[in-house]
Design an enzyme around this catalytic site. Structure first.
Site, PDB file in Angstrom:
ATOM      1  N   CYS A 123       0.795  -1.235   0.000  1.00 49.78           N
ATOM      2  CA  CYS A 123       0.000   0.000   0.000  1.00 49.78           C
ATOM      3  C   CYS A 123       0.832   1.292   0.000  1.00 49.78           C
ATOM      4  CB  CYS A 123      -0.989   0.023   1.164  1.00 49.78           C
ATOM      5  SG  CYS A 123      -1.235  -1.517   2.015  1.00 49.78           S
ATOM      6  N   GLN A 136       0.962 -11.101  -2.895  1.00 45.55           N
ATOM      7  CA  GLN A 136      -0.460 -10.758  -2.814  1.00 45.55           C
ATOM      8  C   GLN A 136      -0.962 -10.361  -4.193  1.00 45.55           C
ATOM      9  OE1 GLN A 136       0.010  -7.539   0.069  1.00 45.55           O
ATOM     10  NE2 GLN A 136      -1.176  -8.741   1.525  1.00 45.55           N
ATOM     11  N   ASP A 174      -2.636  -7.970  -5.108  1.00 43.91           N
ATOM     12  CA  ASP A 174      -3.029  -6.740  -4.430  1.00 43.91           C
ATOM     13  C   ASP A 174      -3.558  -5.692  -5.404  1.00 43.91           C
ATOM     14  OD1 ASP A 174      -3.354  -5.370  -2.129  1.00 43.91           O
ATOM     15  OD2 ASP A 174      -1.224  -5.083  -1.712  1.00 43.91           O
ATOM     16  N   HIS A 214      -5.128  -1.363  -5.046  1.00 46.13           N
ATOM     17  CA  HIS A 214      -5.648  -0.267  -4.233  1.00 46.13           C
ATOM     18  C   HIS A 214      -6.493   0.634  -5.108  1.00 46.13           C
ATOM     19  CE1 HIS A 214      -2.236  -1.774  -1.900  1.00 46.13           C
ATOM     20  NE2 HIS A 214      -3.104  -1.628  -0.920  1.00 46.13           N
ATOM     21  N   LYS A 264     -14.507  -3.724   6.752  1.00 44.48           N
ATOM     22  CA  LYS A 264     -14.032  -4.654   5.724  1.00 44.48           C
ATOM     23  C   LYS A 264     -15.006  -5.801   5.491  1.00 44.48           C
ATOM     24  CE  LYS A 264     -11.272  -7.259   9.009  1.00 44.48           C
ATOM     25  NZ  LYS A 264     -10.069  -8.016   9.255  1.00 44.48           N
ATOM     26  N   HIS A 298      -8.444  -1.443  -0.158  1.00 45.62           N
ATOM     27  CA  HIS A 298      -7.477  -2.518  -0.409  1.00 45.62           C
ATOM     28  C   HIS A 298      -8.289  -3.746  -0.772  1.00 45.62           C
ATOM     29  CE1 HIS A 298      -4.494  -0.555   2.488  1.00 45.62           C
ATOM     30  NE2 HIS A 298      -5.640  -0.085   2.920  1.00 45.62           N
TER      31      HIS A 298
HETATM   32 ZN    ZN Z   1      -3.119  -2.487   0.932  1.00 50.31          ZN
END
Ligand code: ZN
Ligand code: ZN
Length: 653
Positions: A337, A384, A386, A388, A472, A518
Site C-alpha cells: 500500500c 499478494q 493486491d 488499491h 471490511k 485494499h
Molecule cells: Zn493495501
C-alpha cells in the site's frame, strides 16, 4: 417474573431463576433433550444455570459452534477423569476445546503414554460417560480452592489459582472428578457417545520453553458413533489432500533449509500454475479498469514510519537493512500500500481521474515464528494479488460492488461454489478507537452492507471487528471436505490517505481526501494455491493443469510419432509432454495417473499408421481412439467452456 427473548423475537415470561433447560422443556420436550448449552445475553452458559434477570436466550444444540466447543471442553474433563482412574497421581495443566476436538496438557511424572494407553483411555472414557454424571458448577472461595489443590498436590492448578481473584472462582465436578474451571459445560457425560483420542505431543507448560514439558493428549468426541465414523473418513481424505504432500508429488514447490524456512521455492510446474492464475486475474482486472503497476521489494524505513507499518511490524519482523551510507535504512516490504500511495501522489489528481485502480502482484515479507510456519499457508515471503482503489466517498459503494463481482468470478471459475462473507463493522458503543469521520464511516459501512445484500451474499455481520482504519468484508470458502478457509478480503481505509496526505481536486475546486480500498481476491498466491490443491485434491481443472496431456508411446519405436503428436498439440495451445522412458506401458500409465495429468494419449503401431491417438482420461480410463486434430479441438472446447460459463458474471468498468 422475568422476560426471556428468543432468537425469533418472541418474548416469554418465567419465574426468576429459570434455567435454559426449563425454557427448552416449556417449548418442546424433544428439543430439550438435545440442548447442550445456552447463549444468555451473548455469553455461553450451562443450560442448568439459573437466569435471574430479563435476558435474550438462544438454545444451543450440536449444530452450533458454541455447543460443539462446550461439548469438547466437557470431554476434556471426562478424559481427565479417565486419566486419574488409569494413572493415579497424574497432574493436570489445562484442557481447552480447539477447532476440532480438545486436548489436555498433563504431567505423568516419569511415565510416558503410548498408543495402547490411548485405546485404554478411550474405553475408560466411554465407560464413565455411561454413568450420565452431571457437570455440577460450584462457586468456591480462593482459600478453599487452594486448600483443595494443595491437598491434591497439583502444582499447575495452584499456579493458575494465583492469577484468579476471590469471588470469581468456580469448580466443576462430574462423577469423582473436580476441576478448576469457569465453564460452561454440557448437562451430563451421557451425551458423549463416541470417543477418539487422536494424538500425543509435547507442550511446554503455559507455552514457555523455560517451563516443564507436559504431555498434550488430543481427542475428539461426538454425540453419535456415526458422526465419529464420518469424521475419521474425512480426516483420512484430508491427509491425502494435504497440499504439502501434493506439492511434492505434483512437483509444484519445495522448501530448502539453506534458502530459509517459510520461503517457498516454486518448481517449473508450480510456477506455470501460478503464472496461469495470475494471467487469469490480470485479464479480468484489465477488463474492469485496473491499471498494472510494479514496485520494488524494499522501501526506505521512512516510508513505513509514515504509513504506520514500522510501528506495527517493525519490532517483531525482519530488521531494517543498512547500507554503507551512514543512517540509511531500508525495510523488506511488509505491505504494498505505501508504495501505491506514492504512485498516487506522483501527479496531481482531479475527481475526473477517480476511481484510480492500481494493481500489482506484489511480494511482501513478514516474519512468522518458525512454529507458526505451515506449507504454503503460513510463509515468510508471499505474493499478494493486491490492488488499491482510490475513489471519492460517493464511489465507495459502486467500487465495492465491482470488487465483489470480481471475487465471486474468481471463486466460481475455480470451483468454490460455497462461500460466506463476513462484514466487519465498528464497535457499537466505543467509537473512539476509529480514525475517519462519522459521516464517511456511515457511508462506507452502509455501502458494504448494501453491496453484499445486492449481490445476494450469505453474510454475517460482526460488530467491533473492523480495523481501526476502516470496515471490511472477508470471504470464507468451504472446500470439498467442508472445511472453511479465509481467502479474499476487501477493506476500506481512511488512514493511509490521511498519513500520506493524498488529495484530489473536486468539481467545486476544493481539495479533498480520496478513500482507499485494499482488495485481494486470492489473498495471496501461496495461500490460494494451497487451498485450491486441497479443495480439488490435486486434480486441477483442465485450464489450470500445468500439464494437460502426456503422450505415452508403447515402445521406443513410436517415439517419433509421439513427438509429432506433441508438435500438433502445441500448435493448438495444448500443454503436452512425452514419456519416452524405456518402460512398460503399464508403468507409464501408473506414473502418469499419480501425477494427476488429466489426459494420456497412448500411441503404438495402429495409431501411428492411422494418425490416431488412444485417449485415456485420468481417473476414468479408456475413451477410445480419435485423430490428433479431433483430440486437440476437444481439449480447446473444454477449456473454452470452463472459462466461458463464468465470464458472464463480470461487470465492465
Ligand atoms: Zn493495501
Ligand atoms: Zn472446564
Amino acid at each position: 417474573m422475568i422476560h426471556i427473548t428468543l432468537p425469533d423475537g418472541s418474548v416469554r415470561e418465567y419465574n426468576a431463576g429459570v434455567s435454559a433447560a426449563d425454557v427448552a422443556r416449556s417449548i418442546n420436550e424433544g428439543l430439550a433433550r438435545k440442548v447442550l448449552a445456552a447463549e444468555v445475553n451473548g455469553e455461553i452458559w450451562d443450560s442448568s444455570r439459573p437466569i435471574n434477570n430479563d435476558a435474550s436466550l438462544r438454545l444451543l444444540t450440536w449444530d452450533d459452534k458454541g455447543a460443539k466447543s462446550t461439548f469438547w471442553h466437557s470431554s476434556a474433563h471426562l478424559m481427565a477423569e479417565a486419566l486419574e482412574a488409569l494413572f493415579p497421581g497424574v497432574k493436570l495443566g489445562i484442557g481447552p476445546a480447539i477447532e476440532s476436538g480438545f486436548y489436555y496438557d498433563v504431567d505423568l511424572g516419569d511415565r510416558s503414554i503410548t498408543e495402547d494407553d490411548l485405546r485404554k483411555l478411550e474405553i475408560k472414557m466411554k465407560e464413565l460417560a455411561k454413568h450420565n454424571s452431571v457437570y455440577e458448577r460450584k462457586d468456591v472461595s480462593k482459600n478453599d480452592a487452594i486448600a483443595y489443590f494443595t491437598d491434591k498436590a497439583d502444582p499447575y492448578k495452584l499456579e493458575l489459582l494465583e492469577g484468579l481473584s476471590d469471588g470469581s472462582i468456580t469448580f466443576y465436578t462430574q462423577g469423582g472428578f473436580t476441576d478448576l474451571c469457569r465453564g460452561p459445560h454440557i448437562p451430563n457425560t451421557g451425551f458423549i457417545k463416541a470417543v477418539k483420542l487422536t494424538n500425543i505431543a509435547g507442550a511446554y507448560w503455559r507455552g514457555n520453553e523455560k517451563n516443564k514439558m507436559l504431555t498434550r493428549i488430543y481427542g475428539i468426541t461426538f454425540p453419535q458413533q456415526k458422526e465419529l465414523d464420518e469424521y475419521l473418513v474425512l480426516l483420512e481424505e484430508a491427509k491425502k489432500r494435504d497440499h504439502r504432500k501434493l506439492g511434492k508429488e505434483l512437483e509444484l514447490f519445495t522448501f530448502s533449509e539453506k534458502v530459509g524456512s517459510g520461503l517457498p521455492l516454486w518448481l517449473p510446474k508450480g510456477a506455470m500454475l501460478r503464472e496461469r492464475l495470475q494471467q487469469f486475474l490480470q485479464k479480468a482486472q484489465l477488463e474492469t479498469g485496473y491499471l498494472p503497476v510494479i514496485t520494488p521489494h524494499i522501501g526506505s524505513k521512512q516510508l513505513y514510519v509514515t504509513s504506520g507499518h514500522w510501528e506495527k511490524y517493525g519490532k517483531d519482523s525482519f530488521r531494517p537493512i543498512t547500507t554503507p551510507q551512514e543512517g540509511e535504512e531500508f525495510m523488506l516490504k511488509p505491505m504494498n500500500c505505501p508504495h501505491h500511495c506514492e504512485i498516487y501522489k506522483s501527479s496531481p489528481r482531479s475527481y475526473k481521474d477517480l476511481p484510480l485502480r492500481l494493481a500489482e502482484f506484489g511480494t511482501v515479507y513478514r516474519y512468522e515464528q518458525s512454529g507458526e510456519l505451515h506449507g504454503l499457508t503460513r510463509v515468510r515471503g508471499f505474493t499478494q494479488d493486491d490492488a488499491h482503489l482510490f475513489c471519492t466517498p460517493d464511489q465507495v459503494s459502486n467500487e465495492f460492488m465491482k470488487v465483489i463481482d470480481l471475487v465471486l468470478y474468481v471463486f466460481e471459475s475455480l470451483g468454490f461454489t460455497e462461500y460466506t462473507a463476513q462484514v466487519s463493522l465498528r464497535d457499537k458503543e466505543d467509537r473512539s478507537k476509529y480514525i475517519g469521520t462519522e459521516e464517511n464511516w456511515a457511508i462506507a459501512e452502509n455501502s458494504i452492507i448494501d453491496a453484499a445484500a445486492a449481490k445476494g451474499l450469505n453474510t454475517v455481520i460482526e460488530y467491533g471487528e473492523a480495523a481501526f482504519y476502516g470496515p471490511k468484508l472477508d470471504f470464507m470458502v468451504r472446500d470439498a471436505l467442508g472445511r472453511r478457509w479465509q481467502l479474499g478480503t476487501i477493506q476500506v481505509d481512511y488512514n493511509l490517505p490521511e498519513r500520506f496526505e493524498l488529495e484530489y481536486v473536486d468539481s467545486d475546486n476544493t481539495r479533498k481526501r480520496p478513500v482507499m480500498i485494499h482488495r485481494a481476491p486470492f489473498g495471496s498466491m501461496e495461500r490460494f494455491i494451497a487451498v485450491l490443491l486441497e479443495h480439488c485434491g490435486g486434480n486441477l481443472p483442465l485450464w489450470l493443469a500445468p500439464l494437460q496431456v502426456k503422450v505415452l508411446p508403447i515402445s521406443d519405436k513410436y517415439n517419433d510419432y509421439a513427438q509429432k503428436v506433441i508438435e500438433t498439440l502445441k500448435n493448438s495451445d495444448v500443454r503436452a509432454e512425452i514419456d519416452d522412458r524405456s518402460e512398460k506401458i503399464g508403468r507409464k500409465i501408473r506414473d502418469t495417473e499419480l501425477m494427476k495429468v488429466p489426459y494420456m494419449l497412448i500411441v503404438g503401431e495402429k495409431e501411428a499408421a492411422e494418425g490416431m491417438v488412444a485417449v485415456r482420461k485420468h481417473g476414468e480410463g479408456d475413451k477410445g481412439a480419435v485423430t490428433i486434430a479431433e483430440f486437440a479441438t476437444e481439449i480447446q472446447n473444454i477449456v473454452k467452456e470452463q472459462m466461458k460459463g463464468k465470464r458472464q458474471n463480470t461487470v465492465q468498468a
